[in-house]
Motif scaffolding. Structure first.
Motif, PDB file in Angstrom:
ATOM      1  N   ILE A 160      -0.569  -4.724  -7.747  1.00 53.29           N
ATOM      2  CA  ILE A 160      -0.966  -3.333  -7.504  1.00 53.29           C
ATOM      3  C   ILE A 160      -1.270  -3.081  -6.031  1.00 53.29           C
ATOM      4  CG2 ILE A 160      -1.852  -3.095  -9.851  1.00 53.29           C
ATOM      5  CD1 ILE A 160      -4.701  -3.158  -8.670  1.00 53.29           C
ATOM      6  N   ILE A 161      -1.403  -4.138  -5.209  1.00 49.46           N
ATOM      7  CA  ILE A 161      -1.633  -3.935  -3.790  1.00 49.46           C
ATOM      8  C   ILE A 161      -0.412  -3.296  -3.124  1.00 49.46           C
ATOM      9  CG2 ILE A 161      -0.777  -6.193  -3.029  1.00 49.46           C
ATOM     10  CD1 ILE A 161      -3.823  -4.219  -1.648  1.00 49.46           C
ATOM     11  N   LYS A 162       0.704  -3.264  -3.823  1.00 49.45           N
ATOM     12  CA  LYS A 162       1.886  -2.581  -3.292  1.00 49.45           C
ATOM     13  C   LYS A 162       1.779  -1.064  -3.430  1.00 49.45           C
ATOM     14  CE  LYS A 162       4.821  -6.315  -5.031  1.00 49.45           C
ATOM     15  NZ  LYS A 162       5.987  -6.573  -5.903  1.00 49.45           N
ATOM     16  N   SER A 163       0.886  -0.597  -4.273  1.00 51.90           N
ATOM     17  CA  SER A 163       0.773   0.837  -4.544  1.00 51.90           C
ATOM     18  C   SER A 163      -0.163   1.517  -3.549  1.00 51.90           C
ATOM     19  CB  SER A 163       0.289   1.060  -5.979  1.00 51.90           C
ATOM     20  OG  SER A 163      -0.963   0.439  -6.183  1.00 51.90           O
ATOM     21  N   PRO A 164      -0.088   2.855  -3.436  1.00 51.21           N
ATOM     22  CA  PRO A 164      -0.962   3.575  -2.495  1.00 51.21           C
ATOM     23  C   PRO A 164      -2.438   3.380  -2.837  1.00 51.21           C
ATOM     24  CG  PRO A 164       0.836   4.972  -3.254  1.00 51.21           C
ATOM     25  CD  PRO A 164       0.869   3.743  -4.106  1.00 51.21           C
ATOM     26  N   LEU A 200       0.809  -1.218   0.000  1.00 52.92           N
ATOM     27  CA  LEU A 200       0.000   0.000   0.000  1.00 52.92           C
ATOM     28  C   LEU A 200       0.847   1.276   0.000  1.00 52.92           C
ATOM     29  CD1 LEU A 200      -2.967  -0.989   2.354  1.00 52.92           C
ATOM     30  CD2 LEU A 200      -2.986  -0.782  -0.136  1.00 52.92           C
ATOM     31  N   GLY A 201       1.915   1.244  -0.774  1.00 57.27           N
ATOM     32  CA  GLY A 201       2.738   2.435  -0.978  1.00 57.27           C
ATOM     33  C   GLY A 201       3.819   2.675   0.050  1.00 57.27           C
ATOM     34  N   ARG A 202       3.934   1.774   1.048  1.00 58.40           N
ATOM     35  CA  ARG A 202       4.953   1.949   2.087  1.00 58.40           C
ATOM     36  C   ARG A 202       5.793   0.688   2.218  1.00 58.40           C
ATOM     37  NH1 ARG A 202       2.548   3.649   7.692  1.00 58.40           N
ATOM     38  NH2 ARG A 202       4.780   3.482   8.131  1.00 58.40           N
TER      39      ARG A 202
END
Length: 224
Positions: A167-171, A77-79
């Motif tokens: 895409i779950i890695k993105s904000p 989630l972007g972090r």
């Protein structure tokens, strides 16, 4: 420039050209459109296609694979969150402001994390799809997360919306943009001004999300 492309026929009404991240050219065309007309249209877009093929983001990115040892960072989630390998014996992945995995499962960490990310992606995306589908007044058949080699997301001719688990890695605002992007295709198939107007109403900061994917999307290419 010689253009090699793959044609995918469907019941769609208009032709769409996309350049995937491996630089392959995919042409999605109506079933009744002749190969001659398709070729004519594709070659009329050759300058646009050339620009897309030469875009730096289209090239494969070579990253060092994770070793799944304590201290490594994993994107979610972007972090970035730290990984801890612990002596405690438990199944799967634990997450509470850091990731934990049992030392006994360390050799199977890659698969365990993939399963965890797949599940979390669906957990976060499904409510967003329901929310924005209601906002847009559209209906989709299924919402799924899966392994998608060259795309972040897709809206199929059968009105299924599919999302790359990475895409779950993105904000979260990037997830919102990608969900709205695919749902908007249920109203407007092509990336017309009307399409982007639909997206902008639902996600006013969609340009910020597009910028994040352009600048950091390569980080999603790594499994972890």
């Amino acid at each position: 420039m010689k253009l090699d492309y793959k044609i995918q026929y469907s019941k769609r009404k208009t032709l769409n050209i996309s350049v995937e991240r491996d630089r392959s050219i995919i042409v999605r065309a109506p079933e009744n459109l002749s190969t001659e007309r398709i070729d004519e249209i594709v070659h009329s877009k050759k300058n646009w296609i050339k620009d897309k093929i030469n875009h730096a983001q289209k090239y494969p990115v070579d990253f060092k694979a994770k070793e799944f040892i304590s201290g490594e960072a994993l994107l979610y989630l972007g972090r970035n969150y730290q990984l801890l390998v612990v002596e405690e014996d438990f199944e799967g992945i634990k997450f509470n402001q850091s990731f934990s995995i049992s030392k006994s499962n360390q050799n199977n960490a890659n698969q365990l994390f993939k399963e965890w990310y797949l599940a979390k992606a669906l957990e976060k995306i499904k409510p967003l799809a329901q929310k924005y589908a209601a906002n847009l007044g559209v209906k989709y058949n299924e919402c799924k997360t899966s392994e998608m080699k060259y795309r972040w997301a897709s809206c199929t001719p059968k009105n299924n919306i599919l999302f790359n688990w990475r895409i779950i890695k993105s904000p979260i605002y990037v997830l919102e943009y990608l969900v709205v992007h695919e749902l908007a295709h249920l109203i407007e198939q092509n990336h017309t001004p009307e399409f982007w107007n639909i997206v902008s109403i639902q996600v006013p900061n969609y340009e910020k999300a597009k910028k994040w994917l352009k600048e950091k999307g390569q980080l999603l290419e790594i499994d972890f």
